[in-house]
Design a protein around this motif. Structure first.
Motif, mmCIF file in Angstrom:
data_model
loop_
_atom_site.group_PDB
_atom_site.id
_atom_site.type_symbol
_atom_site.label_atom_id
_atom_site.label_comp_id
_atom_site.label_asym_id
_atom_site.label_seq_id
_atom_site.Cartn_x
_atom_site.Cartn_y
_atom_site.Cartn_z
ATOM 1 N N PRO A 205 5.830 14.016 -13.775
ATOM 2 C CA PRO A 205 4.543 14.398 -13.186
ATOM 3 C C PRO A 205 3.508 13.281 -13.242
ATOM 4 C CG PRO A 205 4.822 15.442 -15.338
ATOM 5 C CD PRO A 205 6.087 14.679 -15.066
ATOM 6 N N ALA A 206 3.676 12.356 -14.187
ATOM 7 C CA ALA A 206 2.629 11.350 -14.371
ATOM 8 C C ALA A 206 3.095 10.240 -15.300
ATOM 9 C CB ALA A 206 1.388 12.012 -14.978
ATOM 10 N N VAL A 207 2.344 9.150 -15.292
ATOM 11 C CA VAL A 207 2.534 8.073 -16.263
ATOM 12 C C VAL A 207 1.308 8.073 -17.179
ATOM 13 C CG1 VAL A 207 2.870 5.585 -16.589
ATOM 14 C CG2 VAL A 207 3.825 6.724 -14.573
ATOM 15 N N MET A 208 1.548 7.943 -18.470
ATOM 16 C CA MET A 208 0.443 7.959 -19.442
ATOM 17 C C MET A 208 -0.536 6.806 -19.229
ATOM 18 S SD MET A 208 2.149 8.677 -23.097
ATOM 19 C CE MET A 208 3.242 10.063 -23.330
ATOM 20 N N GLY A 209 -1.794 7.083 -19.521
ATOM 21 C CA GLY A 209 -2.786 6.026 -19.594
ATOM 22 C C GLY A 209 -2.839 5.500 -21.018
ATOM 23 N N LEU A 210 -3.365 4.296 -21.184
ATOM 24 C CA LEU A 210 -3.460 3.762 -22.536
ATOM 25 C C LEU A 210 -4.766 3.010 -22.749
ATOM 26 C CD1 LEU A 210 -2.934 0.429 -22.838
ATOM 27 C CD2 LEU A 210 -0.639 1.102 -22.202
ATOM 28 N N SER A 211 -5.198 3.031 -23.999
ATOM 29 C CA SER A 211 -6.425 2.351 -24.399
ATOM 30 C C SER A 211 -6.090 1.575 -25.670
ATOM 31 C CB SER A 211 -7.483 3.421 -24.683
ATOM 32 O OG SER A 211 -8.753 2.930 -24.442
ATOM 33 N N TRP A 212 -6.295 0.253 -25.645
ATOM 34 C CA TRP A 212 -5.966 -0.601 -26.790
ATOM 35 C C TRP A 212 -7.231 -1.171 -27.414
ATOM 36 C CZ3 TRP A 212 -1.324 -4.095 -24.840
ATOM 37 C CH2 TRP A 212 -0.163 -3.312 -24.825
ATOM 38 N N TYR A 213 -7.229 -1.252 -28.740
ATOM 39 C CA TYR A 213 -8.397 -1.755 -29.478
ATOM 40 C C TYR A 213 -7.972 -2.737 -30.567
ATOM 41 C CZ TYR A 213 -9.882 2.799 -27.698
ATOM 42 O OH TYR A 213 -10.129 3.883 -26.899
ATOM 43 N N ILE A 316 -15.198 -2.737 -33.674
ATOM 44 C CA ILE A 316 -14.116 -2.195 -32.840
ATOM 45 C C ILE A 316 -14.325 -2.692 -31.414
ATOM 46 C CG2 ILE A 316 -15.434 -0.034 -32.563
ATOM 47 C CD1 ILE A 316 -11.752 0.275 -32.703
ATOM 48 N N GLU A 317 -13.244 -3.216 -30.820
ATOM 49 C CA GLU A 317 -13.349 -3.749 -29.460
ATOM 50 C C GLU A 317 -12.185 -3.228 -28.622
ATOM 51 O OE1 GLU A 317 -13.237 -8.008 -27.084
ATOM 52 O OE2 GLU A 317 -12.942 -7.998 -29.254
ATOM 53 N N ARG A 318 -12.508 -2.690 -27.452
ATOM 54 C CA ARG A 318 -11.434 -2.251 -26.551
ATOM 55 C C ARG A 318 -10.900 -3.479 -25.821
ATOM 56 N NH1 ARG A 318 -11.031 3.286 -23.323
ATOM 57 N NH2 ARG A 318 -12.929 2.795 -22.205
ATOM 58 N N VAL A 319 -9.600 -3.733 -25.898
ATOM 59 C CA VAL A 319 -9.027 -4.946 -25.293
ATOM 60 C C VAL A 319 -8.192 -4.667 -24.041
ATOM 61 C CG1 VAL A 319 -9.096 -6.334 -27.388
ATOM 62 C CG2 VAL A 319 -7.094 -4.907 -26.964
ATOM 63 N N SER A 320 -7.783 -3.418 -23.833
ATOM 64 C CA SER A 320 -7.034 -3.076 -22.618
ATOM 65 C C SER A 320 -7.231 -1.610 -22.285
ATOM 66 C CB SER A 320 -5.524 -3.266 -22.814
ATOM 67 O OG SER A 320 -5.128 -4.553 -22.514
ATOM 68 N N TYR A 321 -7.222 -1.327 -20.986
ATOM 69 C CA TYR A 321 -7.297 0.074 -20.565
ATOM 70 C C TYR A 321 -6.568 0.258 -19.236
ATOM 71 C CZ TYR A 321 -9.062 4.389 -18.630
ATOM 72 O OH TYR A 321 -9.130 5.625 -18.052
ATOM 73 N N TYR A 322 -5.597 1.117 -19.225
ATOM 74 C CA TYR A 322 -4.953 1.532 -17.975
ATOM 75 C C TYR A 322 -5.108 3.038 -17.846
ATOM 76 C CZ TYR A 322 -2.638 -3.001 -17.591
ATOM 77 O OH TYR A 322 -2.380 -4.330 -17.476
ATOM 78 N N PRO A 323 -5.701 3.528 -16.766
ATOM 79 C CA PRO A 323 -5.867 4.977 -16.632
ATOM 80 C C PRO A 323 -4.509 5.663 -16.431
ATOM 81 C CG PRO A 323 -6.505 3.886 -14.592
ATOM 82 C CD PRO A 323 -6.197 2.797 -15.584
ATOM 83 N N PRO A 324 -4.404 6.938 -16.789
ATOM 84 C CA PRO A 324 -3.183 7.682 -16.484
ATOM 85 C C PRO A 324 -2.955 7.709 -14.978
ATOM 86 C CG PRO A 324 -4.615 8.935 -17.941
ATOM 87 C CD PRO A 324 -5.415 7.776 -17.449
ATOM 88 N N CYS A 325 -1.710 7.792 -14.575
ATOM 89 C CA CYS A 325 -1.379 7.849 -13.149
ATOM 90 C C CYS A 325 -0.638 9.142 -12.860
ATOM 91 C CB CYS A 325 -0.518 6.643 -12.768
ATOM 92 S SG CYS A 325 0.197 6.757 -11.117
#
Ligand SMILES: [Zn+2]
Length: 408
Positions: A205-213, A316-325
């Motif tokens: 149904p979807a691909v997960m999004g991810l947030s890296w810090y 804390i710093e967010r270094v990557s973000y890909y939204p869920p698809c």
């Protein structure tokens, strides 16, 4: 109506000879001589199956079987044939050759479709020789520019632009100047869920999004003996509270919440010194963007609270973000109903890994089909999959594509 599973398997094994490794895997990095050989083989097969070939400026290859109404945008399937340095025979290659097998089957059965059918392979999906990953599909959908991609260098300083030219796959078509009616991608799951549940087909149904810090906690180094517990600024003790909370946050948002601390550095890392500084990574994932954002907010709030309670400096710093698809409901349903029609056991599996379908989904309705792989292992020479599962996934692809392209 069924595909020829033996022919699919034979083609997979034939392609896997190019770049075959001693341990039974494949090393065919993007835009190498071996990649050229693999491309030539697949393009040759496409031509034998009567397909016309289009290559775009980033080296994406589209093999087309005409429909009865060629004004319609094609129903496309595809994946990649580049591999990791210690890759397997199936990751990506299966998606491309399953598409080819669909066309071979339609030819055998003399079936005509209203919309054209296309089989694509995208340049440098793996991203191991050149970054960014999913390069061909990324340029195609405008996620980054052709110039950025051309300038990407490998460890020897060779560029994508030069290497594409050298292997003869810098085509004339402007990337993205190529309509897509719908996009399907078959792929090995690359995880253990299907095998564990003993199911054959994963509807995605979807691909997960991810947030890296990156998180850094700064305390004060001091002697482990003379410093009483109440007078310490122990960066590791404070860090572990945050690390526990990362897991707790993920557990609050099941079933797809994920929270991982995978990398930790402790300074000075000495037995009898209270840690003065700790650096660690945080990886949060979810399939729903709202939930992923809630997880993000809860983590920041917890860090604020911990900072004021402990008196330590915490950055804390967010270094990557890909939204869920999320994939398109119509394509997900086409996969689901094809699976039901064929009578395969099935379950929904959210993808935790990236695929070209994520970028295709920005331009057209898209969906994916997963089949099990042994022990959920991929990006490894021991990657393995059962012929009967690969055949089943290809049958689902055939029927899902025909639903969109319409038999005449
Ligand atoms: Zn892949």
């Amino acid at each position: 109506m069924k595909i020829n599973g033996d022919r699919l398997w034979a083609s997979l094994m034939e392609l896997a000879k190019i770049g075959a490794t001693e341990k039974g895997g494949v090393k065919r990095l993007a835009l190498t001589d071996l990649d050229k050989q693999g491309r030539d083989l697949v393009v040759g097969w496409g031509k034998e199956a009567g397909m016309s070939i289009t290559i775009d400026q980033i080296g994406n290859v589209f093999m087309r079987r005409d429909g009865t109404n060629n004004a319609l945008p094609p129903v496309m399937t595809g994946s990649h044939i580049d591999t990791q340095p210690t890759g397997g025979k199936f990751d990506g290659n299966y998606g491309v050759l399953a598409g080819l097998e669909v066309v071979r089957t339609l030819n055998d059965l003399k079936i005509k479709t209203e919309a054209p059918i296309e089989v694509a392979f995208w340049t440098n999906e793996e991203g191991s020789r050149f970054v960014p990953v999913m390069m061909g599909s990324g340029v195609f959908c405008g996620a980054f520019s052709l110039e950025t991609a051309y300038a990407a260098k490998d460890v020897d300083g060779k560029t994508v632009g030069d290497e594409l030219e050298r292997i003869g796959y810098k085509g004339p078509q402007v990337p993205g100047d190529h309509p897509i009616g719908a996009y399907f991608e078959t792929h090995i799951e690359q995880g253990p869920v299907l095998e564990d549940a003993d199911k054959v087909i994963g509807v995605v149904p979807a691909v997960m999004g991810l947030s890296w810090y990156d998180c850094v906690v700064t305390g004060m180094e001091a002697h482990a003996g003379p410093t009483p517990m109440g007078l310490r600024k122990d960066a590791l003790q404070v860090s572990t509270r945050i690390m526990q909370e990362v897991v707790a946050i993920a557990n609050r948002y099941p079933p797809y919440g994920r929270g991982t601390v995978g990398m930790v550095q402790v300074f000075p890392n000495s037995r009898n010194v209270i840690p003065g500084e700790v650096k660690f990574s945080i990886d949060l994932r979810n399939v729903n963007d709202e939930l992923l954002n809630t997880m993000h907010e809860e983590m920041l709030a917890f860090i604020d609270k911990t900072r004021s309670e402990s008196g330590l400096k915490i950055s804390i710093e967010r270094v990557s973000y890909y939204p869920p698809c999320p994939f398109h409901p119509e394509c997900v349903d086409a996969v689901r109903s094809a699976t039901a029609k064929l009578g395969y056991s099935t379950m929904d599996v959210v993808s935790g890994a990236g695929h070209d379908a994520i970028y295709a989904a920005r331009l057209a309705p898209a969906g994916m089909i997963f089949v099990p792989c042994k022990d959920g292992i991929s990006h490894n020479e021991i990657e393995d999959a059962k012929a009967e599962h690969l055949e089943a996934g290809c049958n689902v692809l055939l029927h899902a594509m025909l639903e969109r392209a319409r038999v005449v």
